[in-house]
Design an enzyme around this catalytic site. Structure first.
Site, PDB file in Angstrom:
ATOM      1  N   LYS A   3      -8.412  -1.066  -7.840  1.00  0.00           N
ATOM      2  CA  LYS A   3      -9.423  -1.819  -7.092  1.00  0.00           C
ATOM      3  C   LYS A   3      -9.672  -1.062  -5.797  1.00  0.00           C
ATOM      4  O   LYS A   3      -8.906  -1.136  -4.845  1.00  0.00           O
ATOM      5  CB  LYS A   3      -8.959  -3.247  -6.799  1.00  0.00           C
ATOM      6  CG  LYS A   3     -10.066  -4.078  -6.159  1.00  0.00           C
ATOM      7  CD  LYS A   3      -9.701  -5.538  -6.068  1.00  0.00           C
ATOM      8  CE  LYS A   3     -10.872  -6.391  -5.612  1.00  0.00           C
ATOM      9  NZ  LYS A   3     -11.400  -6.023  -4.298  1.00  0.00           N
ATOM     10  N   LYS A  47      -4.005  -8.434  -6.429  1.00  0.00           N
ATOM     11  CA  LYS A  47      -3.987  -7.780  -5.110  1.00  0.00           C
ATOM     12  C   LYS A  47      -2.593  -7.313  -4.702  1.00  0.00           C
ATOM     13  O   LYS A  47      -1.587  -7.928  -5.060  1.00  0.00           O
ATOM     14  CB  LYS A  47      -4.514  -8.769  -4.048  1.00  0.00           C
ATOM     15  CG  LYS A  47      -5.934  -9.267  -4.310  1.00  0.00           C
ATOM     16  CD  LYS A  47      -6.983  -8.241  -3.975  1.00  0.00           C
ATOM     17  CE  LYS A  47      -7.283  -8.145  -2.509  1.00  0.00           C
ATOM     18  NZ  LYS A  47      -8.263  -9.070  -1.990  1.00  0.00           N
ATOM     19  N   CYS A  78       9.378  10.138  33.162  1.00  0.00           N
ATOM     20  CA  CYS A  78      10.438   9.838  34.120  1.00  0.00           C
ATOM     21  C   CYS A  78      10.892  11.156  34.724  1.00  0.00           C
ATOM     22  O   CYS A  78      11.110  12.123  34.005  1.00  0.00           O
ATOM     23  CB  CYS A  78      11.596   9.164  33.381  1.00  0.00           C
ATOM     24  SG  CYS A  78      13.172   9.294  34.239  1.00  0.00           S
ATOM     25  N   TYR A 105     -17.775   1.578 -12.172  1.00  0.00           N
ATOM     26  CA  TYR A 105     -16.841   0.743 -12.930  1.00  0.00           C
ATOM     27  C   TYR A 105     -17.503  -0.321 -13.806  1.00  0.00           C
ATOM     28  O   TYR A 105     -16.802  -1.076 -14.468  1.00  0.00           O
ATOM     29  CB  TYR A 105     -15.799   0.096 -12.018  1.00  0.00           C
ATOM     30  CG  TYR A 105     -16.358  -0.654 -10.822  1.00  0.00           C
ATOM     31  CD1 TYR A 105     -17.163  -1.773 -10.980  1.00  0.00           C
ATOM     32  CD2 TYR A 105     -16.047  -0.237  -9.534  1.00  0.00           C
ATOM     33  CE1 TYR A 105     -17.666  -2.450  -9.895  1.00  0.00           C
ATOM     34  CE2 TYR A 105     -16.551  -0.922  -8.431  1.00  0.00           C
ATOM     35  CZ  TYR A 105     -17.353  -2.026  -8.617  1.00  0.00           C
ATOM     36  OH  TYR A 105     -17.856  -2.689  -7.547  1.00  0.00           O
ATOM     37  N   GLU A 158      -7.743  -1.052 -13.936  1.00  0.00           N
ATOM     38  CA  GLU A 158      -8.436  -0.096 -13.062  1.00  0.00           C
ATOM     39  C   GLU A 158      -7.941  -0.249 -11.632  1.00  0.00           C
ATOM     40  O   GLU A 158      -7.545  -1.336 -11.230  1.00  0.00           O
ATOM     41  CB  GLU A 158      -9.955  -0.397 -13.054  1.00  0.00           C
ATOM     42  CG  GLU A 158     -10.550  -0.521 -14.431  1.00  0.00           C
ATOM     43  CD  GLU A 158     -12.054  -0.852 -14.399  1.00  0.00           C
ATOM     44  OE1 GLU A 158     -12.608  -1.022 -13.290  1.00  0.00           O
ATOM     45  OE2 GLU A 158     -12.636  -0.918 -15.486  1.00  0.00           O
ATOM     46  N   CYS A 164      11.108   4.557  36.416  1.00  0.00           N
ATOM     47  CA  CYS A 164      11.665   4.564  35.067  1.00  0.00           C
ATOM     48  C   CYS A 164      12.418   3.260  34.801  1.00  0.00           C
ATOM     49  O   CYS A 164      13.293   2.886  35.581  1.00  0.00           O
ATOM     50  CB  CYS A 164      12.597   5.754  34.902  1.00  0.00           C
ATOM     51  SG  CYS A 164      13.505   5.739  33.355  1.00  0.00           S
ATOM     52  N   CYS A 193      16.393   4.407  34.470  1.00  0.00           N
ATOM     53  CA  CYS A 193      17.211   4.968  35.544  1.00  0.00           C
ATOM     54  C   CYS A 193      16.601   4.748  36.925  1.00  0.00           C
ATOM     55  O   CYS A 193      17.237   5.063  37.933  1.00  0.00           O
ATOM     56  CB  CYS A 193      17.453   6.450  35.320  1.00  0.00           C
ATOM     57  SG  CYS A 193      16.013   7.480  35.634  1.00  0.00           S
ATOM     58  N   CYS A 219      18.837  10.661  33.801  1.00  0.00           N
ATOM     59  CA  CYS A 219      18.376   9.437  33.142  1.00  0.00           C
ATOM     60  C   CYS A 219      19.137   9.222  31.831  1.00  0.00           C
ATOM     61  O   CYS A 219      19.082  10.063  30.922  1.00  0.00           O
ATOM     62  CB  CYS A 219      16.878   9.544  32.863  1.00  0.00           C
ATOM     63  SG  CYS A 219      16.240   8.137  31.931  1.00  0.00           S
ATOM     64  N   ASP A 257     -11.047   0.204  -2.323  1.00  0.00           N
ATOM     65  CA  ASP A 257     -11.401  -0.522  -1.119  1.00  0.00           C
ATOM     66  C   ASP A 257     -12.561   0.172  -0.411  1.00  0.00           C
ATOM     67  O   ASP A 257     -12.390   0.980   0.479  1.00  0.00           O
ATOM     68  CB  ASP A 257     -10.173  -0.598  -0.198  1.00  0.00           C
ATOM     69  CG  ASP A 257     -10.201  -1.833   0.659  1.00  0.00           C
ATOM     70  OD1 ASP A 257     -11.161  -2.623   0.525  1.00  0.00           O
ATOM     71  OD2 ASP A 257      -9.277  -1.994   1.463  1.00  0.00           O
TER      72      ASP A 257
HETATM   73  S1  IVH Z   1     -15.667  -5.170 -11.266  1.00  0.00           S
HETATM   74  C1  IVH Z   1     -18.064  -8.583 -12.669  1.00  0.00           C
HETATM   75  N1  IVH Z   1     -14.018  -3.161 -10.836  1.00  0.00           N
HETATM   76  O1  IVH Z   1     -14.153  -5.652  -5.883  1.00  0.00           O
HETATM   77  C2  IVH Z   1     -17.076  -7.705 -12.046  1.00  0.00           C
HETATM   78  N2  IVH Z   1     -14.850  -4.350  -8.951  1.00  0.00           N
HETATM   79  O2  IVH Z   1     -14.093  -8.717  -5.686  1.00  0.00           O
HETATM   80  C3  IVH Z   1     -17.593  -6.996 -10.877  1.00  0.00           C
HETATM   81  N3  IVH Z   1     -14.081  -3.457  -6.800  1.00  0.00           N
HETATM   82  O3  IVH Z   1     -17.510  -6.380  -5.266  1.00  0.00           O
HETATM   83  C4  IVH Z   1     -16.636  -6.141 -10.171  1.00  0.00           C
HETATM   84  N4  IVH Z   1     -12.872  -1.811  -7.616  1.00  0.00           N
HETATM   85  O4  IVH Z   1     -16.652  -4.082  -4.634  1.00  0.00           O
HETATM   86  C5  IVH Z   1     -14.762  -4.146 -10.272  1.00  0.00           C
HETATM   87  N5  IVH Z   1     -12.578  -1.352 -10.629  1.00  0.00           N
HETATM   88  C6  IVH Z   1     -13.321  -2.313 -10.068  1.00  0.00           C
HETATM   89  C7  IVH Z   1     -13.408  -2.490  -8.657  1.00  0.00           C
HETATM   90  C8  IVH Z   1     -14.174  -3.526  -8.144  1.00  0.00           C
HETATM   91  C9  IVH Z   1     -13.295  -2.412  -6.503  1.00  0.00           C
HETATM   92  C10 IVH Z   1     -14.671  -4.365  -5.772  1.00  0.00           C
HETATM   93  C11 IVH Z   1     -16.161  -4.494  -5.872  1.00  0.00           C
HETATM   94  C12 IVH Z   1     -16.452  -5.972  -6.038  1.00  0.00           C
HETATM   95  C13 IVH Z   1     -15.174  -6.592  -5.581  1.00  0.00           C
HETATM   96  C14 IVH Z   1     -14.925  -7.869  -6.364  1.00  0.00           C
END
Ligand code: IVH
Length: 681
Positions: free
Chosen positions: A117, A316, A428, A227, A115, A410, A413, A434, A119
């Site tokens: 991750k 990451k 300038c 998720y 999945e 400047c 120049c 220049c 932000d």
């Molecule tokens: S699962 C038990 N899935 O990452 C597992 N977390 O470091 C619980 N996050 O606090 C998290 N995308 O804010 C999960 N596809 C994803 C995610 C995700 C972002 C964040 C979430 C969590 C942090 C964990």
């Protein structure tokens, strides 16, 4: 109608609206046009207004409306909200997978769900009998804050779930985030109002969700993806994580369509690679990907260590933000003399490259961000975007930091630096005296959209100037093989190639020639408009400021720049020399008796198109007689949007300007006679 009939009618409307919300936000597949959706919404609003007693708390009209609060109530999570362990390399990922297989005592490749991750910030939603009753932030994992009123304003969060087999109680977890386009538009609006900007989409999402007044949250472009399930009562869950996500989607909750089932470490790595490549063009920010063991019974066998599951890991990406120090601030002089402050940084690895310089744009920006020499700053580089200094880490500011001073003269120049009242940019005053301005104007002259001199890149231009072979653009056409071969790393063959390219560039168009001159604020579109209007350089040269303002998009300021340019003896001399050495173009033809199909239409392009570059799109439009400009106004006929559109899309929507996606755009190019239905004046 009886009270009961009215209530039933309202309920029917709510169901329809919820269904279309689901199509739009969860499936990304709207079934009806926005106008039709708005009509349903208005109909429901009117009905509820006339009969306030039928309003229900989960009615789609009730997303906003809660009063501002004093603070947030604490909420205890019945099932704690855990975090994930991280890994940063392939080796660490392999070690994780080994631990999983050892823990399960299996040898086969494990099926993982991969999945994005996201932000943003983690939120738990509680649905009772299908109705949203509570939304809470993660907090410390055990206790969070009640943000229900704010989460209710997020359109992709259903206030009621769908279907016949709903859980009596559901605790679903997901990430609230701000899409990149929305984040940019929000910051642009803040900048215009002189307000503080958000550092990144995550901070913007967190700041928006923690507003005491939900009416403010409602104006922020937030979204949510689910998720995981924390707790469920009253229904049987699927036996795989993927199956559960599909259940969530069936209940109307939004689940990312980027989620995939993969086999073993190899599958994980391929997914990581793919998402990494797409990272910069996704509509939301991700800081990595997450892999989760798909089988729930296996998840249970593996269990947890301290506060993180043994069955999942976050992989990451390299960070897009890092902290470093400003060693100095220097000023670069551009083609039009603009002085740009550039921060020299202690080198830092960010967004996949080592960064040691970052533009600070102008003095207003330096003052607004209060950047001083010696400060610790946050540097950000997302995708291939130019690195920028986002903010100063004030808590680390030393006593001996120095303020950035705009030089009075400047740096190249020595001419006086002028900053006009109300202008952000300082310049300038040396003009073509220049060397820096000269160098930049020669680079511009040679560039692809100007005279398109193949092989004459920035480096070579600098060499030519440093060796005294070229001082003004017309000198380019007097270069000889003998002169060129004296340059470092220039053989006879490359010298001849360059001369051929120079010769070829002499045959150009009037529009390109005007653009190549580098007149202030005359970009490609304006150059094209000038060429089409005057159709001869002599007429343009003689035009008064009033004449110039007859050209579409040329206002008093640009007219002033053009007029001044053609009053400088030096500029006229260079132009005459260019023509003497053989630069020529065909006189643009008189406008056809039969107008081109997109003659009086104006288009704006935003975002990346799949099947052509922006330049190709602009050229195709120009060939049909259309104008392409860079800002959206009421006069714009249509905005063409590709991937990751910017604030131009928001603006178009606000002004009611027609928006075309790539498919509709292609359709228009094929049948331009259908353009009558576009907006604009
Ligand atoms: S699962 C038990 N899935 O990452 C597992 N977390 O470091 C619980 N996050 O606090 C998290 N995308 O804010 C999960 N596809 C994803 C995610 C995700 C972002 C964040 C979430 C969590 C942090 C964990």
């Amino acid at each position: 109608m009886t009270e009961q009939d009215i209530a039933a009618q309202a309920e029917a409307l709510r169901r329809q609206i919820e269904y279309h919300n689901y199509r739009y936000y969860v499936l990304d597949d709207p079934e009806i046009p926005d106008a039709e959706y708005d009509r349903l919404m208005r109909e429901l609003q009117a009905l509820e207004q006339a009969h306030p007693e039928i309003i229900t708390p989960t009615s789609p009209t009730q997303r906003v409306g809660a009063k501002p609060r004093e603070g947030f109530r604490e909420v205890r999570h019945e099932v704690p909200m855990l975090s994930l362990n991280n890994c940063f390399s392939e080796d660490e990922l392999r070690a994780f997978d080994r631990r999983v297989r050892e823990g399960l005592k299996v040898d086969e490749a494990i099926e993982y769900v991969a999945e994005p991750k996201l932000d943003g910030l983690a939120v738990s939603l509680i649905y009772e009998q299908g109705e949203l009753v509570l939304a809470a932030t993660r907090g410390d994992g055990y206790t969070g804050e009640d943000v229900t009123a704010n989460v209710r304003t997020i359109e992709s969060v259903p206030l009621r779930l769908f279907g016949d087999h709903l859980p009596a109680r559901l605790d679903v977890r997901g990430e609230v985030y701000m899409p990149v386009a929305g984040f940019r538009a929000l910051n642009e609006a803040a900048r215009k109002k002189g307000e503080k900007e958000f550092v990144n989409p995550r901070n913007a999402a967190a700041g928006s969700l923690r507003q005491l007044d939900p009416a403010i949250t409602a104006t922020r472009p937030l979204a949510m993806y689910c998720y995981a399930i924390g707790q469920v009562e009253g229904v049987a869950l699927a036996e795989t994580h993927h199956g559960q996500l599909m259940q969530l989607r069936d209940w109307g909750l939004r689940v990312s369509s980027e989620i995939e089932r993969v086999k073993g470490v190899e599958g994980c790595l391929q997914y990581y690679q793919r998402m990494g490549e797409r990272r910069a063009s996704l509509p939301f920010e991700i800081d990595g990907v997450v892999y989760k063991v798909n089988r729930i019974d296996w998840q249970e066998t593996l269990g947890y260590v301290s506060r993180a599951p043994r069955w999942a890991i976050a992989h990451k990406f390299p960070a897009q933000e890092e902290m470093t120090r400003v060693l100095d601030v220097e000023f670069q002089v551009g083609r039009t003399g603009a002085l740009t402050p550039v921060a020299r940084l202690e080198p830092v690895f960010v967004g996949g490259v080592t960064v040691s310089n970052a533009t600070l744009h102008n003095m207003d920006e330096v003052e607004r961000k209060d950047i001083r020499i010696g400060d610790y700053v946050i540097v950000r580089r997302a995708g291939d975007v130019i690195p920028e200094v986002v903010s100063v880490v004030l808590s680390k500011r030393a006593a001996d930091v120095r303020k950035v001073e705009l030089p009075t003269h400047c740096p190249v120049c020595g001419s006086a630096v002028i900053r006009l009242e109300g202008e952000a940019v300082a310049r300038c005053s040396g003009g073509l005296y220049c060397p820096a301005q000269r160098r930049e104007s020669i680079k511009h002259f040679a560039s692809r959209k100007a005279m398109d001199i193949e092989g004459l890149g920035d480096k070579l231009v600098e060499q030519l100037i440093d060796n005294g072979l070229v001082e003004h653009v017309d000198d380019l056409y007097r270069l000889t093989v003998e002169q060129l071969v004296t340059l470092e790393r220039m053989g006879e063959k490359s010298a001849k190639n360059l001369l051929d390219a120079l010769e070829k560039s002499k045959h150009t168009t009037l529009a390109r020639f005007i653009y190549a001159l580098g007149i202030r604020e005359v970009g490609e579109a304006t150059a094209r408009a000038l060429a089409a209007h005057f159709r001869s350089l002599d007429k343009l040269r003689e035009a008064s400021e009033e004449d110039l303002q007859q050209v579409p998009d040329v206002g008093p300021v640009v007219a002033g720049h053009i007029h001044t340019f053609f009053r400088q003896p030096h500029n006229l001399e260079v132009i005459d020399h260019l023509i003497e050495t053989g630069v020529h173009w065909d006189e643009p033809e008189a406008p056809q008796a039969e107008a081109l199909p997109l003659q009086d239409k104006t288009f704006v392009l935003t975002g990346a198109l799949q099947n052509m570059t922006r330049d190709e799109a602009a050229e195709a439009l120009a060939a049909l007689g259309a104008r392409v400009t860079s800002s959206v106004s009421k006069k714009t006929s249509a905005v063409i949007v590709g991937d990751k559109p910017g604030s131009k899309l928001t603006k178009a929507e606000k002004l009611g300007v027609t928006v075309l996606d790539e498919a509709a755009f292609r359709e228009l190019l094929e049948n331009p006679e259908n353009a009558a239905s576009l907006s604009g004046e």
